[in-house]
Design an enzyme around this catalytic site. Structure first.
Site, PDB file in Angstrom:
ATOM      1  CG  ASN A   1     -12.167  17.821  40.245  1.00  0.00           C
ATOM      2  OD1 ASN A   1     -12.978  18.687  40.574  1.00  0.00           O
ATOM      3  ND2 ASN A   1     -12.151  17.272  39.041  1.00  0.00           N
ATOM      4  CD1 TRP A   2     -13.722  17.523  46.931  1.00  0.00           C
ATOM      5  CD2 TRP A   2     -14.758  19.281  47.849  1.00  0.00           C
ATOM      6  NE1 TRP A   2     -13.305  17.618  48.242  1.00  0.00           N
ATOM      7  CE2 TRP A   2     -13.925  18.701  48.820  1.00  0.00           C
ATOM      8  CE3 TRP A   2     -15.501  20.413  48.197  1.00  0.00           C
ATOM      9  CZ2 TRP A   2     -13.825  19.193  50.128  1.00  0.00           C
ATOM     10  CZ3 TRP A   2     -15.404  20.913  49.486  1.00  0.00           C
ATOM     11  CH2 TRP A   2     -14.577  20.309  50.443  1.00  0.00           C
ATOM     12  CE  LYS A   3     -14.343  14.217  39.110  1.00  0.00           C
ATOM     13  NZ  LYS A   3     -14.318  13.139  38.163  1.00  0.00           N
TER      14      LYS A   3
ATOM     15  CG  HIS B   1     -11.356  17.674  34.733  1.00  0.00           C
ATOM     16  ND1 HIS B   1     -12.299  16.766  34.325  1.00  0.00           N
ATOM     17  CD2 HIS B   1     -10.738  17.133  35.816  1.00  0.00           C
ATOM     18  CE1 HIS B   1     -12.258  15.713  35.133  1.00  0.00           C
ATOM     19  NE2 HIS B   1     -11.316  15.902  36.044  1.00  0.00           N
TER      20      HIS B   1
ATOM     21  CD  GLU C   1     -15.374  14.696  35.138  1.00  0.00           C
ATOM     22  OE1 GLU C   1     -15.546  15.623  35.950  1.00  0.00           O
ATOM     23  OE2 GLU C   1     -15.055  13.541  35.478  1.00  0.00           O
TER      24      GLU C   1
ATOM     25  CD  GLU D   1      -7.288  14.270  35.962  1.00  0.00           C
ATOM     26  OE1 GLU D   1      -7.265  13.848  37.120  1.00  0.00           O
ATOM     27  OE2 GLU D   1      -8.227  14.890  35.473  1.00  0.00           O
TER      28      GLU D   1
ATOM     29  N   GLY E   1     -13.053   8.252  37.034  1.00  0.00           N
ATOM     30  CA  GLY E   1     -14.363   7.872  37.549  1.00  0.00           C
ATOM     31  C   GLY E   1     -14.810   6.486  37.137  1.00  0.00           C
TER      32      GLY E   1
ATOM     33  CB  SER F   1      -9.840   5.221  39.341  1.00  0.00           C
ATOM     34  OG  SER F   1     -10.957   5.486  38.510  1.00  0.00           O
TER      35      SER F   1
ATOM     36  N   GLY G   1     -10.398  12.568  42.264  1.00  0.00           N
ATOM     37  CA  GLY G   1     -11.810  12.898  42.164  1.00  0.00           C
ATOM     38  C   GLY G   1     -12.611  12.203  43.243  1.00  0.00           C
ATOM     39  N   GLY G   2     -13.138  11.035  42.931  1.00  0.00           N
ATOM     40  CA  GLY G   2     -14.048  10.334  43.839  1.00  0.00           C
ATOM     41  C   GLY G   2     -13.509  10.178  45.260  1.00  0.00           C
TER      42      GLY G   2
HETATM   43  C1  PEP Z   1     -10.700  13.730  38.357  1.00  0.00           C
HETATM   44  O1  PEP Z   1     -11.816  14.187  38.517  1.00  0.00           O
HETATM   45  O2  PEP Z   1      -9.796  14.478  37.951  1.00  0.00           O
HETATM   46  C2  PEP Z   1     -10.465  12.326  38.655  1.00  0.00           C
HETATM   47  C3  PEP Z   1      -9.277  11.843  38.451  1.00  0.00           C
HETATM   48  O3  PEP Z   1     -11.530  11.609  39.127  1.00  0.00           O
HETATM   49  P1  PEP Z   1     -11.473  10.143  39.770  1.00  0.00           P
HETATM   50  O4  PEP Z   1     -10.374  10.140  40.796  1.00  0.00           O
HETATM   51  O5  PEP Z   1     -12.818   9.934  40.378  1.00  0.00           O
HETATM   52  O6  PEP Z   1     -11.175   9.185  38.671  1.00  0.00           O
END
Ligand code: PEP
Length: 304
Positions: A39-41, A138, A140, A221, A227, A266, A287-288
């Site tokens: 997920n590049w957000k 999600h 966010e 999640e 994040g 994470s 994500g990251g």
């Molecule tokens: C996400 O955006 O779904 C996510 C899990 O982010 P991260 O891996 O950065 O926690």
């Protein structure tokens, strides 16, 4: 499927899907489909995205991860890789990954097929751009846009209607976990999120296990892990995944026991192996670490 929806440059997704879903409730020799999604957000510009795609494509082909040999398919070693770029990047990413087995999805969608919804994107538009997947709910989106469980359920249904596999994201906040509400939150988000989806609309009982499993993916999640650098322990993740799998099975019938459950929060190459070793963790929503091809590839490598 709507007449507006198209398979895009990837070709027909349905024909390439669903064959590898196995379940402990069904064929004991098979296993569920494994998926690693990035997920590049709201990150990356076009040049960086192109570089990322070139590197991932080259490395995956070399590692035989997404172009597996017959022998590795026999072992059930295939990992489906999916990328969720921001909307403006989607056409270029689809083009750059065409002919590979990496699939592309939208990070969100509007439940309507068309209309006066400034700033939104519909399921037929995502499909027309070559997407095969859609993130729904999600945290966010829930946080930044106040998305309700009911709205998310309509997004899940819209994605399914147009041939996109919805990835329904569920998870509790830290406050909810500390208040002992984790399972109540997961139950509500799961039940409402799937309420209008075909797997929960009373038809699941007649769906073959592989069909049901190909229709939806659920991502656990925990909001406190997204994040933040905090990751659920393998045991905590397994406890939530086991709860979610029971919830999916009771809401939809045993035919959905093969639904892939992703963990997100994470995830890094350092913690992925411990998480994927859990019996109900079938892959990751990253994500990251998905912004770094090296880290993303390392997570894929340990998920097979
Ligand atoms: C996400 O955006 O779904 C996510 C899990 O982010 P991260 O891996 O950065 O926690």
């Amino acid at each position: 499927m709507s007449g507006e929806g198209g398979a895009g440059p990837h070709g027909s997704g349905e024909g390439r899907r669903g064959g590898s879903a196995g379940t402990r409730n069904g064929d004991p020799g098979a296993r569920r489909r494994r998926i690693v999604a990035g997920n590049w957000k709201m990150h990356l510009l076009a040049a960086a995205a192109a570089g990322f795609c070139a590197e991932v494509r080259r490395s995956l082909a070399a590692a035989d991860r997404v172009a597996p040999t017959a022998a590795s398919l026999d072992r059930g070693a295939r990992v489906q890789v999916v990328l969720f770029p921001s909307f403006p990047l989607i056409p270029a990413v689809v083009r750059d990954l065409a002919g590979s087995e990496v699939e592309v999805g939208g990070q969100d969608l509007h439940p309507a097929e068309r209309g006066a919804h400034t700033g939104d994107v519909s399921a037929p538009q995502l499909a027309d751009a070559g997407c095969l997947w859609a993130l729904c709910g999600h945290s966010e989106r829930r946080r930044d846009h106040g998305e309700s469980d009911e709205l998310i359920g309509r997004k899940v249904a819209a994605a399914a209607r147009h041939g996109l596999t919805p990835v329904l994201c569920v998870g509790e906040t830290l406050e909810q976990r500390e208040a002992g509400e984790t399972f109540a939150v997961l139950e509500r988000q799961l039940r409402t999120g799937l309420a209008a989806h075909p797997v929960a609309a009373g038809t699941a009982g007649v769906l073959a296990a592989g069909t049901a499993a190909a229709l939806v993916v659920v991502a656990y999640e925990p909001v406190w892990a997204i994040g933040t650098g905090l990751t659920a322990s393998p045991e905590t993740a397994q406890e939530a995944h086991d709860f979610l799998r029971r919830g999916i099975c009771s809401a939809t019938g045993a035919a959905a026991g093969g639904v892939t459950l992703l963990y997100g929060g994470s995830v890094t190459p350092a913690n992925a192996a411990g998480l994927i070793a859990q019996p109900d963790v079938d892959g990751f929503l990253v994500g990251g670490a998905s912004l770094d091809p090296g880290q993303f590839l390392a997570i894929i490598a340990c998920s097979g």
